[in-house]
Write an enzyme that holds these catalytic residues in place. Structure first.
Site, mmCIF file in Angstrom:
data_model
loop_
_atom_site.group_PDB
_atom_site.id
_atom_site.type_symbol
_atom_site.label_atom_id
_atom_site.label_comp_id
_atom_site.label_asym_id
_atom_site.label_seq_id
_atom_site.Cartn_x
_atom_site.Cartn_y
_atom_site.Cartn_z
ATOM 1 N N CYS A 334 -40.014 26.481 -25.380
ATOM 2 C CA CYS A 334 -40.624 26.446 -24.039
ATOM 3 C C CYS A 334 -42.140 26.655 -24.059
ATOM 4 C CB CYS A 334 -39.978 27.437 -23.096
ATOM 5 S SG CYS A 334 -38.486 28.214 -23.672
ATOM 6 N N ARG A 363 -34.049 32.266 -35.153
ATOM 7 C CA ARG A 363 -33.730 33.522 -34.479
ATOM 8 C C ARG A 363 -33.132 34.499 -35.470
ATOM 9 N NH1 ARG A 363 -31.255 31.393 -28.679
ATOM 10 N NH2 ARG A 363 -33.081 30.134 -28.190
ATOM 11 N N GLN A 381 -32.350 22.560 -31.499
ATOM 12 C CA GLN A 381 -31.987 22.428 -30.078
ATOM 13 C C GLN A 381 -32.243 21.016 -29.584
ATOM 14 O OE1 GLN A 381 -33.452 25.066 -27.068
ATOM 15 N NE2 GLN A 381 -32.866 26.920 -28.182
ATOM 16 N N ASP A 383 -33.420 20.040 -26.726
ATOM 17 C CA ASP A 383 -34.044 20.836 -25.672
ATOM 18 C C ASP A 383 -34.860 19.977 -24.722
ATOM 19 O OD1 ASP A 383 -34.709 23.101 -24.335
ATOM 20 O OD2 ASP A 383 -36.233 23.774 -25.762
ATOM 21 N N HIS A 385 -37.562 20.656 -21.093
ATOM 22 C CA HIS A 385 -38.082 21.440 -19.982
ATOM 23 C C HIS A 385 -38.468 20.470 -18.884
ATOM 24 C CE1 HIS A 385 -38.296 24.138 -23.437
ATOM 25 N NE2 HIS A 385 -37.860 25.005 -22.533
ATOM 26 N N LYS A 471 -29.111 31.529 -15.647
ATOM 27 C CA LYS A 471 -28.659 30.307 -16.319
ATOM 28 C C LYS A 471 -27.283 29.896 -15.813
ATOM 29 C CE LYS A 471 -28.567 32.344 -20.495
ATOM 30 N NZ LYS A 471 -28.319 32.348 -21.919
ATOM 31 N N HIS A 517 -34.959 24.722 -17.811
ATOM 32 C CA HIS A 517 -34.724 24.608 -19.263
ATOM 33 C C HIS A 517 -33.302 24.098 -19.404
ATOM 34 C CE1 HIS A 517 -37.686 28.042 -20.312
ATOM 35 N NE2 HIS A 517 -37.607 28.062 -18.996
#
Ligand code: TSB
Ligand code: ZN
Length: 642
Positions: A334, A363, A381, A383, A385, A471, A517
Site C-alpha cells: 500500500c 512478514r 499478493q 494486490d 489499491h 475488512k 485494498h
C-alpha cells in the site's frame, strides 16, 4: 419459584436454586443423561450451576452444539491430565482447553512423550473412566488456592493473573484436582471413546521466550462409531493436505538452507502459478486496473508515514542499514501505491484509479505457524489499491465482491459453502489501530451495509481488522482445519490522510480520496494451497502443469510420437513424451498418479492411420480420433475452464 424459558419458548416454573442438571431431569431422564452443560442468558454454565432468578436456558448435549461438545472434551482433558499425573508424578500441569475439534493439555515434563507413553496414557484414561469418579466443584480464596497449588508453578501463575474478585474454582475427581472455570460433566464414566491424536512442543503461553512444554492433542466421543468416522475424516484430510500433494506432484520444495516459510516452486508448481497470475491480471485489465512494478523494500520512513511502524512492526523483518539509509523488506504494498497515486495531479473524473501489482511481501510469521504454501514468510499478493471518491465506495466494493464470486464460483467452480464472509472489525484494544473513532464507525458501518444490501450472509469478528481499517475477509477451512483468509476487501480512510492524498473535485477544490485494498487470489501461495486441497491435485486442464502425456506402446512408434509432441507444443499445449522402455500399463499407471488429464496411447494402428487413442483422467477410454479433432476438443475444454 422462578420462571425458566427454554429454547422452544416453553416456560417452566421451578423452585429457586435448582441446578441445571436437576432441571434437565424434570424434563426427561434421557436428556439429563446426555446433557453436558447449559447456556443461561447466553452464558455457558456448568450442569451444577444453580438457577436463582428468571432466565432463559438451553440444555446442551454433545450432539447439539460446539459448546456441548466442549464441555465433554474439557472433561476428557482432565481425565488425560489425571492419567499423566498417575504415570508421571513429576509432570507439571499447564493448561488444557477444549478446542474446535477435541482438546489439548500442556505439560512441563522432562522428555517428549513417546508412542509407548501415549499407549500407557490411553490405557490409564480408560481405567479412570471405568472408575467412574464423581467430579466435584469447589471454590477457594486466592491464598487457599495458591497453597493448594503450591507444587504447580503454572497454575500459581494463572491464579496470580486472575482479577481481584474473580471466582477461583477447582474441579476434583478422585485424587486429581485442577484449577478450572468449567463446565464439566458429573463423572468420568460419562466419557466413552477416547483417542490421543498427536503430540508436539508448545511454548508456555505461546511465547518463544518461555519454556517449551509438551502438548498432547486428543479427542473423545460418546460412541465408538463416531470416533471411527472421525479417524476416517483425519485420513482424508491427510490425503488432501497440500504439502503432501505438492510433494507427490513435484510442485514445490523447502530447504533449511533457504529458511523456514520460504518455499521454492519447482517447474510444475511454477507453471500453475504463472497461469494463475496471468489469468488474474488479464481479468483485471478488462476491468480497468493498471499494473505497476515497485521494489520489495523501502526506507523505514515510508512505514513511519503509513503507520506500519507503529502498528505492524512486530510482523516485519528487521532493519537493514546501508549507507545512510535504514531499509526494511515490505510487509504490504500500500505505501508504495500511495506514492504512485500522489505522483500525478488527479481529478474527480479520473477516479476510481485502480493500481495493481503482483507483488512480493515479507512478514515475520511465527516459525510454528508457517505451513507449506498456506502461510509463508515471502508471499506474492495479487494486490490492488482502488482510489475512489466517497460516493463510489459502495459501487466499487460491490464490484470487488462480484469479481470474487466470478473467480471462485464461476471460473473455478468451487462450492459456495467453502466460503464464509467475515466482517473484520476493530477490537477494544484501540492502540493497535489508527486512532480516529469517527472514521472507524463510518468505515465499519459502510461495509456492513454493503454486505446487507448484497444479501451476503456474514459474521462479525472483533479484532480482525487491519490497523488502517475494517475488512471483508473471505474465510476457508484448510485440510488441517485452519481457518484462513483468501480474498479480502478493505476500506481505508486512514492512509489517504497520512499520505495527504487528494483529487480536484468538480468544485475545483481539493478532496480526499478513499482507498479500497483488495486481493482476489489473496496470495498466489495461499491460493495454490487451497486449489490443491480442493481438487486433491486433480487440476482442471487449463491449470494442469502437464496436460498431455504421449505413451508409445513400443519403440517403433517413437518417431510418430515425437511428431505429435511437436504439433501439440506448437498449439501452446503442455505435453510430455514418455519414451522410456517400460510396459504401457506401467506408464499409464504412473501418468494417473501424476494426475495428468490426457494420455495418448500410440501403437502401430494409430501410427498407420495417423490417429491417437485418448485416455482421460475421467473416462478411461475416450476413443480413437484424428489429431486435429483431439486438439480442438481440448482447446474448447481449456477455453471453457471445464
Ligand atoms: C490487500 N494491504 C492489504 C492488501 O492491499 C493487505 O496486505 N491485506 S492482508 O494483510 O489481508 O493480506 C492480503 C492477503 O494475503 C490475505 O487475505 C491472505 O490471503 C494473504 N496472506 C496474508 N498473510 C499470508 C501469509 N503469511 N502467507 C500466505 N498468504 C498470506
Ligand atoms: Zn494494501
Amino acid at each position: 419459584m422462578i420462571k425458566v424459558t427454554l429454547k422452544d419458548g416453553t416456560n417452566l416454573e421451578v423452585e429457586k436454586g435448582i441446578s441445571i442438571l436437576n432441571l434437565a431431569k424434570k424434563i426427561s431422564e434421557g436428556l439429563a443423561r446426555v446433557a453436558t452443560c447449559g447456556i443461561v442468558n447466553g452464558e455457558v454454565k456448568d450442569l451444577r450451576y444453580e438457577l436463582n432468578e428468571d432466565c432463559s436456558l438451553t440444555i446442551e448435549t454433545f450432539e447439539s452444539s460446539l459448546e456441548g461438545k466442549k464441555a465433554y472434551w474439557h472433561t476428557t482433558s482432565h481425565v488425560m491430565a489425571q492419567a499423566i499425573k498417575r504415570l508421571f508424578p513429576n509432570a507439571k500441569l499447564a493448561i488444557g482447553p477444549a478446542i474446535e475439534e477435541g482438546f489439548y493439555y500442556d505439560f512441563d515434563i522432562e522428555n517428549p512423550f513417546t508412542d509407548e507413553d501415549k499407549e500407557k496414557i490411553e490405557a490409564e484414561m480408560k481405567k479412570i473412566i471405568k472408575e467412574n469418579l464423581e467430579i466435584e466443584k469447589f471454590s477457594l480464596s486466592k491464598k487457599e488456592a495458591l497453597e493448594l497449588m503450591k507444587d504447580e508453578p503454572y497454575k500459581q501463575e494463572l491464579i496470580n493473573d486472575l482479577k481481584e474478585g474473580e471466582e477461583i474454582s477447582f474441579y476434583k475427581q478422585g485424587e486429581f484436582i485442577d484449577l478450572c472455570a468449567g463446565p464439566h460433566l458429573e463423572s468420568t464414566g460419562k466419557i466413552k471413546s477416547i483417542k490421543l491424536l498427536s503430540s508436539s512442543g508448545a511454548y508456555w503461553r505461546g511465547d518463544e521466550h518461555n519454556k517449551m512444554l509438551q502438548r498432547i492433542y486428543a479427542i473423545s466421543f460418546p460412541k465408538a462409531s463416531q470416533l471411527d468416522e472421525y479417524m476416517q475424516i483425519l485420513e482424508d484430510r491427510k490425503a488432501r493436505d497440500h504439502r503432501k500433494i505438492g510433494k507427490d506432484l513435484d510442485l514445490f520444495m523447502t530447504h533449511p538452507l533457504v529458511g523456514a516459510g520460504l518455499p521454492m516452486y519447482l517447474p510444475n508448481g511454477a507453471t500453475i502459478r504463472r497461469i494463475l497470475e496471468r489469468y488474474i491480471q488479464d481479468k483485471e485489465l478488462k476491468m480497468g486496473y493498471e499494473h505497476v512494478y515497485t521494489p520489495s523494500l523501502a526506507t523505514t520512513e515510508l512505514y513511519k508515514t503509513s503507520g506500519h511502524w507503529d502498528h505492524y512492526k512486530d510482523d516485519m523483518f528487521p532493519i537493514m542499514k546501508m549507507d545512510n539509509e535504514e531499509l526494511v523488506l515490505r510487509p504490504m504494498n500500500c505505501p508504495h501505491h500511495m506514492l504512485i497515486y500522489k505522483n500525478s495531479l488527479r481529478s474527480y473524473k479520473d477516479l476510481p484509479i485502480k493500481i495493481a501489482e503482483l507483488a512480493h511481501d515479507f512478514r515475520y510469521e511465527n516459525s510454528g505457524a508457517v505451513c507449506g504454501l498456506e502461510r509463508v514468510r515471502q508471499m506474492c499478493q495479487n494486490d490492488s489499491h482502488l482510489f475512489v471518491r466517497p460516493d463510489q465506495i459502495k459501487e466499487e466494493v460491490g464490484k470487488v465482491l462480484n469479481l470474487i464470486f466470478e473467480v471462485y464460483l464461476k471460473d473455478f467452480g468451487f462450492a459456495r459453502e467453502n466460503f464464509a464472509f467475515r466482517l473484520s472489525l476493530r477490537s477494544k484494544e484501540k492502540e493497535k489501530y489508527i486512532d480516529n473513532d469517527e472514521m472507524w464507525e463510518t468505515a465499519e458501518s459502510q461495509l456492513r451495509e454493503i454486505l446487507k444490501d448484497l444479501n451476503i450472509d456474514f459474521y462479525e469478528a472483533e479484532g480482525e481488522a487491519a490497523f488502517y481499517g475494517p475488512k471483508i475477509d473471505i474465510q476457508i477451512k484448510t485440510a488441517l482445519g485452519h481457518d484462513v483468509t483468501i480474498p479480502t476487501c478493505q476500506l481505508d480512510f486512514a492512509l489517504p490522510e497520512r499520505f495527504d492524498l487528494s483529487y480536484i473535485g468538480e468544485d475545483g477544490q481539493k478532496h480526499r480520496p478513499v482507498v479500497i485494498h483488495r486481493a482476489i487470489l489473496g496470495t498466489s501461495d495461499r491460493f495454490i494451497s487451497f486449489l490443491l486441497e480442493e481438487t486433491k491435485g486433480n487440476l482442471p486442464l487449463w491449470l494442469a502443469p502437464i496436460q498431455i502425456k504421449i505413451l508409445p506402446i513400443s519403440e517403433k512408434q517413437h518417431e510418430y510420437c515425437k511428431k505429435l509432441q511437436e504439433e501439440l507444443q506448437k498449439e501452446g499445449l503442455r505435453v510430455k513424451f514418455d519414451s522410456r522402455n517400460e510396459k504401457i500399463g506401467y506408464k499409464i499407471r504412473e501418468a494417473q498418479m501424476e494426475k495428468i488429464p490426457y494420455m495418448l496411447v500410440i501403437g502401430d494402428k494409430e501410427k498407420e492411420n495417423e490417429e491417437v487413442t485418448v485416455r482421460s483422467r475421467r473416462e478411461t477410454d475416450a476413443g480413437t480420433m484424428k489429431m486435429k479433432d483431439f486438439i480442438s476438443k481440448i482447446k474448447t475444454e481449456i477455453e471453457n475452464k471445464e
